[in-house]
Design an enzyme around this catalytic site. Structure first.
Site, short mmCIF file in Angstrom:
data_model
loop_
_atom_site.label_atom_id
_atom_site.label_comp_id
_atom_site.label_asym_id
_atom_site.label_seq_id
_atom_site.Cartn_x
_atom_site.Cartn_y
_atom_site.Cartn_z
N HIS A 185 0.89 -1.42 -0.21
CA HIS A 185 -0.05 -0.11 -0.06
C HIS A 185 0.93 1.35 -0.07
O HIS A 185 2.13 1.12 0.25
CB HIS A 185 -0.88 0.03 1.45
CG HIS A 185 -1.76 -1.22 1.34
ND1 HIS A 185 -2.90 -1.24 0.48
CD2 HIS A 185 -1.78 -2.24 2.01
CE1 HIS A 185 -3.50 -2.48 0.90
NE2 HIS A 185 -2.71 -3.08 1.94
N ASP A 214 -1.36 8.78 -0.89
CA ASP A 214 -1.16 10.11 -1.85
C ASP A 214 -2.06 11.16 -1.19
O ASP A 214 -3.41 10.88 -0.80
CB ASP A 214 -2.03 9.62 -3.14
CG ASP A 214 -2.30 10.89 -4.17
OD1 ASP A 214 -1.96 12.08 -3.76
OD2 ASP A 214 -3.04 10.59 -5.14
N HIS A 257 -3.97 14.67 -1.36
CA HIS A 257 -4.31 15.90 -2.21
C HIS A 257 -3.94 17.25 -1.64
O HIS A 257 -3.62 18.13 -2.36
CB HIS A 257 -5.89 15.78 -2.24
CG HIS A 257 -6.48 14.55 -3.04
ND1 HIS A 257 -7.41 14.87 -3.71
CD2 HIS A 257 -5.80 13.69 -3.72
CE1 HIS A 257 -7.83 13.58 -4.74
NE2 HIS A 257 -6.54 12.73 -4.68
N HIS A 275 -5.63 8.97 -0.04
CA HIS A 275 -5.88 7.69 -0.43
C HIS A 275 -4.75 6.80 -0.80
O HIS A 275 -3.68 7.33 -1.03
CB HIS A 275 -7.12 7.83 -1.56
CG HIS A 275 -6.51 8.29 -2.93
ND1 HIS A 275 -5.86 7.47 -3.74
CD2 HIS A 275 -6.75 9.48 -3.64
CE1 HIS A 275 -5.59 8.35 -4.81
NE2 HIS A 275 -6.40 9.53 -4.55
N CYS A 276 -4.98 5.62 -0.74
CA CYS A 276 -3.97 4.56 -1.35
C CYS A 276 -4.10 4.82 -2.93
O CYS A 276 -5.03 4.82 -3.48
CB CYS A 276 -4.35 3.28 -0.69
SG CYS A 276 -2.99 2.11 -1.17
N HIS A 299 -8.09 -0.29 -4.39
CA HIS A 299 -7.74 -0.11 -3.22
C HIS A 299 -8.81 0.95 -2.85
O HIS A 299 -9.04 1.14 -1.58
CB HIS A 299 -6.38 0.24 -2.77
CG HIS A 299 -5.34 -0.88 -3.14
ND1 HIS A 299 -4.37 -0.96 -2.00
CD2 HIS A 299 -5.35 -1.74 -3.96
CE1 HIS A 299 -3.86 -2.22 -2.34
NE2 HIS A 299 -4.13 -2.65 -3.22
N MET A 317 -9.75 2.47 0.83
CA MET A 317 -8.54 2.95 1.42
C MET A 317 -8.45 4.48 1.16
O MET A 317 -7.85 5.00 0.19
CB MET A 317 -7.47 2.48 0.93
CG MET A 317 -7.14 1.15 1.54
SD MET A 317 -5.46 0.36 1.22
CE MET A 317 -4.47 1.32 2.42
N HIS A 331 -27.20 16.81 1.09
CA HIS A 331 -28.41 17.67 1.57
C HIS A 331 -28.68 17.40 2.96
O HIS A 331 -28.86 16.10 3.45
CB HIS A 331 -29.65 17.43 0.51
CG HIS A 331 -30.81 18.25 1.10
ND1 HIS A 331 -31.08 19.49 1.05
CD2 HIS A 331 -31.91 17.55 1.92
CE1 HIS A 331 -32.22 19.81 1.43
NE2 HIS A 331 -32.64 18.56 1.88
N GLU A 363 -29.20 24.55 -0.71
CA GLU A 363 -29.95 23.40 -0.44
C GLU A 363 -29.26 21.99 -0.54
O GLU A 363 -29.41 21.14 0.36
CB GLU A 363 -31.47 23.48 -1.11
CG GLU A 363 -31.18 23.45 -2.88
CD GLU A 363 -32.53 23.45 -3.41
OE1 GLU A 363 -33.50 22.83 -3.02
OE2 GLU A 363 -32.42 24.30 -4.64
N THR A 364 -28.29 22.04 -1.30
CA THR A 364 -27.55 20.74 -1.96
C THR A 364 -26.21 21.33 -2.26
O THR A 364 -26.27 22.34 -2.92
CB THR A 364 -28.38 20.14 -2.96
OG1 THR A 364 -29.68 19.68 -2.29
CG2 THR A 364 -27.78 18.44 -3.24
N HIS A 394 -28.26 13.22 -1.85
CA HIS A 394 -29.87 13.48 -2.38
C HIS A 394 -29.98 12.96 -4.12
O HIS A 394 -30.97 13.37 -4.60
CB HIS A 394 -29.99 14.94 -2.52
CG HIS A 394 -31.49 15.36 -2.44
ND1 HIS A 394 -32.37 15.00 -3.56
CD2 HIS A 394 -32.36 15.71 -1.47
CE1 HIS A 394 -33.76 15.38 -3.01
NE2 HIS A 394 -33.53 15.97 -1.71
CU LIG Z 1 -6.36 11.33 -5.70
CU LIG Z 2 -34.83 16.66 -0.57
CU LIG Z 3 -3.69 0.06 -0.54
MG LIG Z 4 -1.50 18.54 -4.03
MG LIG Z 5 -31.72 26.07 -4.94
#
Ligand SMILES: [Cu+2]
Ligand SMILES: [Cu+2]
Ligand SMILES: [Cu+2]
Ligand SMILES: [Mg+2]
Ligand SMILES: [Mg+2]
Ligand SMILES: [Cu+2]
Ligand SMILES: [Cu+2]
Ligand SMILES: [Cu+2]
Ligand SMILES: [Mg+2]
Ligand SMILES: [Mg+2]
Ligand SMILES: [Mg+2]
Ligand SMILES: [Mg+2]
Ligand SMILES: [Mg+2]
Ligand SMILES: [Mg+2]
Ligand SMILES: [Mg+2]
Lengths: 345, 345, 345
Positions: B97, B100, B102, B137-138, B148, B153, B259, B283-284, B310
């Site tokens: 494994h 990474d 972000h 994540h892996c 993975h 992961m 939501h 709302e969302t 949602h």
């Molecule tokens: Cu990524």
């Molecule tokens: Cu709804």
């Molecule tokens: Cu992994």
């Molecule tokens: Mg970066």
């Molecule tokens: Mg709206």
């Protein structure tokens, strides 16, 4: 304290009460863009109707609807107003329904306070304290939540700022027309033996097969306003060159991406919420599942504009397509056919 | 120069070093919202654990996890801090494994520097120079990357601004609580003969069948925090009326749309990155595959709020649903059941 | 007035006319970041080419292309310029094609004015009055719209602000390099008997089977620039530490989510439209189906960066992956391998 047990009292006793007559999409009830006077209680009455609808020639769904239309009608208030809804579930229906307002504040959006069995009505009042356009939908509980939503039970509520809309520079803008488009993904079981989509006698009869298709996450049909062709040809939305049109678009379940072929989103509000600075010059804009959005465009050219979900498979093959027919003078400065199709030289 | 060959030296020798004890989601390690003192080196130790988990009664996955949970734990630092991770892959595991981040800066996000075979450990230090909440994540290479990730992961890293969060007007805001929800799409092979989802003896045994389902792009199950029901009923998130809650949500592979039924996103940061002006009144809100996002809400009403993806099929049928149980006084000004369900009049 | 009937005359008679030579993606025609002089008429000639392409070893598609590449070439103008396109459909092709510019203003985006049968050419001129990067695509009508788009017929048009790009603080920014990535979902029929993807003799022969796969909404393959591997290994994009790269990404049909592994979106413009304030510090950014977007990043570390659609199944299994190979000195302050993989202690 449980939902509905009184804590704070409502401040509505001295407010003016007005009745709003709901109309069928893509139209909106008559309304002022800038509020006149102080906050009001806006009263609406809405009937739930279960009915079979033909979403495309030969394709039938045991739909469930607010007010008999898909999507359900747009309600319109101003920020600070109260919406008071009488929700009626006629005895001719077969199921218990309710309503959840994304615009509202309170656990389950009213869903816990509004269950109505066939033959019942209930009254819910919500304060509309955030400007924007918001989905409402049926959410009766458990598996019935997705089932009622993907068989048609949603609509939208427009909460206008009291002083109207503003552009990206904070300047007031108004619309000449407003249209309301509700996009719906349908999951219709197919009969391999007959080579046709299946037809059922009731929502409950359709449910088992439909849930299986839903589980696969890919709709078989997508409509704007309940029927392939509801907004095309003779049913096209209309405008004139120079007119500013506000397009309100809701999708209660699946994500979509809206594009006006030949036009733009001059102003597109994030989430359709008007306290946000609108983005400008958009070629395509996102409407999430569970979101209603707002885009404004001033037409500069005549012609028939297609208004589409720009997954073009979903638009053309599944049905997510409408038209805007625009009258006026063509402007060759913006676009000119310099040479018609002819032999390659 | 290749990855890891020294160019610039790290400026960490004189910095304070602190250990952070990781905790299980939906909780976060203890932390200050506003940084105290200067940049620090925050040390964390994390063990990888391959293990079968029951994502829903009767549905088992040969999962791979950071720290034994799905999602992996949230790490918390402030902008300008360094995160120093000891990543251990115990001999009881079967696969190589890595990790990474972000949030990090450097080709492959640390993925090229952290491969650990069973029985190995490695130490990676990254500078956290951008405030926001970011996926880790892996990503061990080739087909193992999606495998993975969709078997569990991933996790997230919260990089708070040194002076804390700001609202859309640039005003400081703080949260009373913070919850961390990790959404995971699972691709579980189904056995037509037994009518049940298949169960396997190891990640490698499950791989062939699982890749076939993955190829179809539609998950069979979706969980919040690793198990249908991990955040509902007795496991619900909790809050009180008047409390402000920060919801951190990560999805390492599929897009989602969040939501809070009956609530809103008061403040939603684009991409969960805090140097952006947050949008309001949502709302969302969108969380892309490969994104961790942040939304803040101040509860105004008591009750049980559903917190959902949602796409309601994904929420109710596939499992992407949690609850927030909120105590306090009901406010009839915001929402009132004016008339309980009764006969239509 | 119908489309193309003269209303307003074009203001182009006195403008300078320049020819732009199109080049193959991921490259762009030579251009100035800040416009020199006043508005121009930029003339381009583009040939449509139907041809079989091998999108992955052993997987063939009867593709349709603008200029022989997938995506079609990037055109570059400045805001206020006019683009004058000669579109040619050689007799060697079998179908009628046209072009719809999302950047343009006028019903159907030019689609109604540009149908060319094999052996024909047409000339269209559009005014580029909004800065941003915009999709163009073929849209010949009905079912041919999605079919031509998902078999390859789209590209993009970059409309730079006359005074160049600005960051989130309104400060001018320039790029050292610019790359153009076109993402394409393919729907290739599979032959259960041979265990291979089917191969066809012409676009029309492939159409029936392909439409059936399209209907299911899940592509079988996804490419960056027309072929798995078009942007990896020896074909990788390149940069140096300290260089600022503008990544233009278009997707004409399906939504995607872009991530640069180990890097960020320093500046990401909503919808790729430059009159919007760019968001910053993005880990992943959305490109909708029917949208071209723009993200800028200044590299700080050497190494090979993967540039991916962060649905990692779509990236690794379906093919939506590229590389950026970056030269320079490693900065251990940003990331350091403190301890190489070794026994757990
Ligand atoms: Cu990524
Ligand atoms: Cu709804
Ligand atoms: Cu992994
Ligand atoms: Mg970066
Ligand atoms: Mg709206
Ligand atoms: Cu219902
Ligand atoms: Cu074509
Ligand atoms: Cu288009
Ligand atoms: Mg979909
Ligand atoms: Mg999906
Ligand atoms: Mg609400
Ligand atoms: Mg983030
Ligand atoms: Mg346009
Ligand atoms: Mg998809
Ligand atoms: Mg664009």
């Amino acid at each position: 304290t449980k939902i509905g047990e009184i804590g704070v009292e409502a401040n509505v006793k001295d407010l003016e009460r007005v009745s709003q007559k709901l109309v069928n999409p893509p139209f909106l009830p008559e309304h002022d863009q800038v509020a006149k006077g102080g906050p009001k209680v806006v009263q609406v009455v809405m009937d739930i109707e279960e009915k079979e609808i033909e979403i495309k020639p030969g394709v039938f769904v045991q739909a469930m609807t607010f007010n008999g239309t898909n999507p359900g009608p747009m309600m319109v208030v101003h920020e600070g107003d109260y919406l008071e809804l009488t929700l009626r579930n006629p005895l001719t229906n077969t199921m218990t329904h309710n309503i959840d307002f994304h615009a509202s504040t309170g656990a389950l959006g009213g869903g816990g306070l509004t269950h109505v069995a066939p033959g019942q009505q209930t009254i819910l009042r919500i304060k509309c304290d955030r400007p924007g356009v918001f989905v409402y939908h049926c959410a009766p509980g458990g598996i019935m939540i997705p089932y009622h939503v993907v068989t048609g039970m949603y609509g939208a509520l427009l909460v206008l700022p009291r002083d109207g809309l503003k552009d990206n520079n904070g300047k007031s803008v108004t619309y000449d027309k407003v249209y309301y488009i509700g996009e719906q993904g349908w999951y219709v079981p197919f009969d391999d033996k007959t080579g046709k989509y299946k037809r059922y006698s009731s929502p409950i009869a359709a449910m088992g097969d439909t849930l299986k298709i839903m589980e696969g996450l890919n709709p078989t049909h997508i409509t704007f306003n309940g029927k392939v062709g509801a907004l095309t040809g003779d049913n096209a939305m209309t405008a004139k060159v120079g007119e500013t049109v506000l397009f309100l678009h809701s999708q209660a379940n699946e994500d979509t991406r809206i594009h006006l072929i030949g036009g733009h989103g001059d102003l597109v509000w994030p989430g359709g919420s008007f306290n946000n600075t609108p983005t400008v010059d958009r070629e395509t804009w996102s409407i999430l599942g569970g979101e209603a959005g707002a885009a404004m465009y001033t037409f500069k050219q005549p012609g028939v504009y297609a208004y589409v979900n720009h997954n073009l498979i979903e638009a053309v093959m599944l049905g997510a397509l409408g038209h805007v027919s625009v009258e006026g003078e063509w402007n060759n400065d913006l676009m000119e056919q310099v040479q018609k199709a002819g032999p390659i030289v």
